[in-house]
Motif scaffolding. Structure first.
Motif, PDB file in Angstrom:
ATOM      1  N   THR A  65       0.855  -1.180   0.000  1.00 52.44           N
ATOM      2  CA  THR A  65       0.000   0.000   0.000  1.00 52.44           C
ATOM      3  C   THR A  65       0.889   1.227   0.000  1.00 52.44           C
ATOM      4  N   LEU A  66       0.711   2.078  -0.992  1.00 52.11           N
ATOM      5  CA  LEU A  66       1.534   3.280  -1.102  1.00 52.11           C
ATOM      6  C   LEU A  66       1.140   4.276  -0.024  1.00 52.11           C
ATOM      7  N   ILE A  67       2.139   4.732   0.722  1.00 47.01           N
ATOM      8  CA  ILE A  67       1.902   5.769   1.729  1.00 47.01           C
ATOM      9  C   ILE A  67       2.051   7.143   1.095  1.00 47.01           C
ATOM     10  N   ALA A  68       3.192   7.348   0.446  1.00 44.62           N
ATOM     11  CA  ALA A  68       3.456   8.665  -0.141  1.00 44.62           C
ATOM     12  C   ALA A  68       4.579   8.573  -1.151  1.00 44.62           C
ATOM     13  N   THR A  69       4.631   9.592  -1.997  1.00 43.06           N
ATOM     14  CA  THR A  69       5.694   9.753  -2.981  1.00 43.06           C
ATOM     15  C   THR A  69       6.533  10.948  -2.564  1.00 43.06           C
ATOM     16  N   ALA A  70       7.853  10.765  -2.562  1.00 38.70           N
ATOM     17  CA  ALA A  70       8.754  11.824  -2.093  1.00 38.70           C
ATOM     18  C   ALA A  70       9.659  12.262  -3.234  1.00 38.70           C
ATOM     19  N   ASN A  71       9.526  13.512  -3.619  1.00 33.84           N
ATOM     20  CA  ASN A  71      10.392  14.084  -4.636  1.00 33.84           C
ATOM     21  C   ASN A  71      11.311  15.098  -3.990  1.00 33.84           C
ATOM     22  N   GLN A  72      12.541  15.140  -4.450  1.00 34.84           N
ATOM     23  CA  GLN A  72      13.506  16.060  -3.884  1.00 34.84           C
ATOM     24  C   GLN A  72      13.109  17.497  -4.171  1.00 34.84           C
ATOM     25  N   GLY A  73      13.127  18.319  -3.144  1.00 32.97           N
ATOM     26  CA  GLY A  73      12.830  19.729  -3.314  1.00 32.97           C
ATOM     27  C   GLY A  73      11.363  20.102  -3.254  1.00 32.97           C
ATOM     28  N   SER A  74      10.506  19.130  -2.971  1.00 34.08           N
ATOM     29  CA  SER A  74       9.081  19.459  -2.861  1.00 34.08           C
ATOM     30  C   SER A  74       8.457  18.641  -1.743  1.00 34.08           C
ATOM     31  N   GLU A  75       7.268  19.030  -1.362  1.00 36.89           N
ATOM     32  CA  GLU A  75       6.553  18.300  -0.320  1.00 36.89           C
ATOM     33  C   GLU A  75       6.149  16.917  -0.825  1.00 36.89           C
ATOM     34  N   ALA A  76       6.142  15.967   0.087  1.00 43.21           N
ATOM     35  CA  ALA A  76       5.702  14.619  -0.283  1.00 43.21           C
ATOM     36  C   ALA A  76       4.213  14.628  -0.612  1.00 43.21           C
ATOM     37  N   THR A  77       3.822  13.746  -1.499  1.00 37.58           N
ATOM     38  CA  THR A  77       2.425  13.591  -1.883  1.00 37.58           C
ATOM     39  C   THR A  77       1.876  12.343  -1.207  1.00 37.58           C
ATOM     40  N   TYR A  78       0.843  12.512  -0.377  1.00 40.22           N
ATOM     41  CA  TYR A  78       0.319  11.415   0.415  1.00 40.22           C
ATOM     42  C   TYR A  78      -0.916  10.799  -0.246  1.00 40.22           C
ATOM     43  N   GLU A  79      -1.048   9.502  -0.084  1.00 45.54           N
ATOM     44  CA  GLU A  79      -2.223   8.785  -0.579  1.00 45.54           C
ATOM     45  C   GLU A  79      -3.368   8.928   0.415  1.00 45.54           C
ATOM     46  N   SER A  80      -4.547   8.629  -0.097  1.00 47.87           N
ATOM     47  CA  SER A  80      -5.730   8.701   0.753  1.00 47.87           C
ATOM     48  C   SER A  80      -5.565   7.786   1.964  1.00 47.87           C
ATOM     49  N   GLY A  81      -5.855   8.318   3.125  1.00 46.29           N
ATOM     50  CA  GLY A  81      -5.748   7.543   4.355  1.00 46.29           C
ATOM     51  C   GLY A  81      -4.445   7.747   5.094  1.00 46.29           C
ATOM     52  N   PHE A  82      -3.529   8.464   4.510  1.00 43.95           N
ATOM     53  CA  PHE A  82      -2.232   8.741   5.124  1.00 43.95           C
ATOM     54  C   PHE A  82      -2.029  10.254   5.200  1.00 43.95           C
ATOM     55  N   VAL A  83      -1.566  10.731   6.360  1.00 44.40           N
ATOM     56  CA  VAL A  83      -1.409  12.169   6.554  1.00 44.40           C
ATOM     57  C   VAL A  83      -0.002  12.495   7.027  1.00 44.40           C
ATOM     58  N   ILE A  84       0.386  13.725   6.748  1.00 44.42           N
ATOM     59  CA  ILE A  84       1.758  14.153   7.035  1.00 44.42           C
ATOM     60  C   ILE A  84       2.050  14.152   8.526  1.00 44.42           C
ATOM     61  N   ASP A  85       1.067  14.486   9.347  1.00 42.68           N
ATOM     62  CA  ASP A  85       1.315  14.524  10.783  1.00 42.68           C
ATOM     63  C   ASP A  85       1.662  13.146  11.340  1.00 42.68           C
ATOM     64  N   LYS A  86       1.113  12.111  10.746  1.00 38.19           N
ATOM     65  CA  LYS A  86       1.353  10.755  11.201  1.00 38.19           C
ATOM     66  C   LYS A  86       2.607  10.152  10.549  1.00 38.19           C
ATOM     67  N   PHE A  87       2.834  10.494   9.291  1.00 42.32           N
ATOM     68  CA  PHE A  87       3.949   9.920   8.524  1.00 42.32           C
ATOM     69  C   PHE A  87       4.780  11.022   7.863  1.00 42.32           C
ATOM     70  N   PRO A  88       5.435  11.865   8.624  1.00 44.34           N
ATOM     71  CA  PRO A  88       6.263  12.897   8.002  1.00 44.34           C
ATOM     72  C   PRO A  88       7.421  12.282   7.227  1.00 44.34           C
TER      73      PRO A  88
END
Lengths: 115, 111
Positions: free
Chosen positions: A44-67
């Protein structure tokens, strides 16, 4: 191809604490991904992380829980915050190498147990 | 909705008994289809990439094929060391890149 090193390989943590998982790639990569895999289940994809930008989170996952951090083209971290037993899982780091090929490569995973 | 379905969920074969695993998909913006092998306690290991219908790739006892709606992973004369979970994934782009994984086929090859 790319060799991906993930640390720690496993950990047992107390509920309410946080764990940071590190992912190091042996070459520069464009995109890095963080997945969660429950025992016997698929990824299950949590998020995509690109250098120099904010991570993109999938539905059901939030930045506060998974920075997530992505400070450069070879490194990323995922933090599992304020853990509960439901966070017990395998966490996998993946990277897509540069170039025309689109295949992604994986680290060995972090087996997390929250007690 | 994008979807990747693998069948069967589990497969037991005798050593030398050839078979095929199926991966069917409905995805918009498909850029590639991948097969991975995953051993217990390890991350997925990349096997093949297929980009267009009619394409085939081979590696030792494994052969992957692709049509417009599905992919097959053919295993010829399997050995016990081929026992693993085989995952299919599609790579799609609809504004953002994303990999969508199937639930996998757990293969057990008996000596």
């Amino acid at each position: 191809s790319a060799v991906i090193s993930q640390k720690p390989s496993r950990d047992i943590c107390q509920r309410g604490t946080s764990l940071t998982i590190q992912c190091q790639v042996d070459s520069q990569v464009t995109m890095m991904f963080w997945y969660r895999q429950q025992p016997g289940q698929s990824l299950t994809l949590i998020a995509t992380a690109n250098q120099g930008s904010e991570a993109t989170y999938e539905s059901g996952f939030v930045i506060d829980k998974f920075p997530i951090s992505r400070p450069n083209l070879t490194f990323s971290t995922l933090t599992v915050s304020n853990m509960s037993p439901e966070d017990s899982s395998i966490y996998l780091c993946s990277a897509q190498t540069r170039g025309t090929n689109t295949e992604a490569f994986f680290g060995q995973g972090t087996r997390l147990t929250v007690v | 909705e994008d979807q990747v379905t693998q069948s069967p969920e589990a497969l037991r074969l005798q050593e030398g008994e050839s078979s095929s695993l199926n991966c069917s998909y409905t995805v918009s913006g498909l850029r590639g289809l991948f097969w991975y092998r995953q051993d217990p306690g390890k991350g997925p290991e990349f096997l093949f990439t297929l980009y267009s219908a009619g394409e085939e790739k081979e590696k030792e006892r494994l052969k992957a094929t692709l049509t417009k709606k599905e992919s097959f992973l053919h295993i010829t004369a399997p050995k016990p060391e081929d026992s693993a979970t085989y995952l299919c994934a599609v790579h799609r782009f609809t504004g953002t890149y994303k990999y969508i994984f199937g639930t996998g086929t757990r293969l057990k090859v008996l000596a």
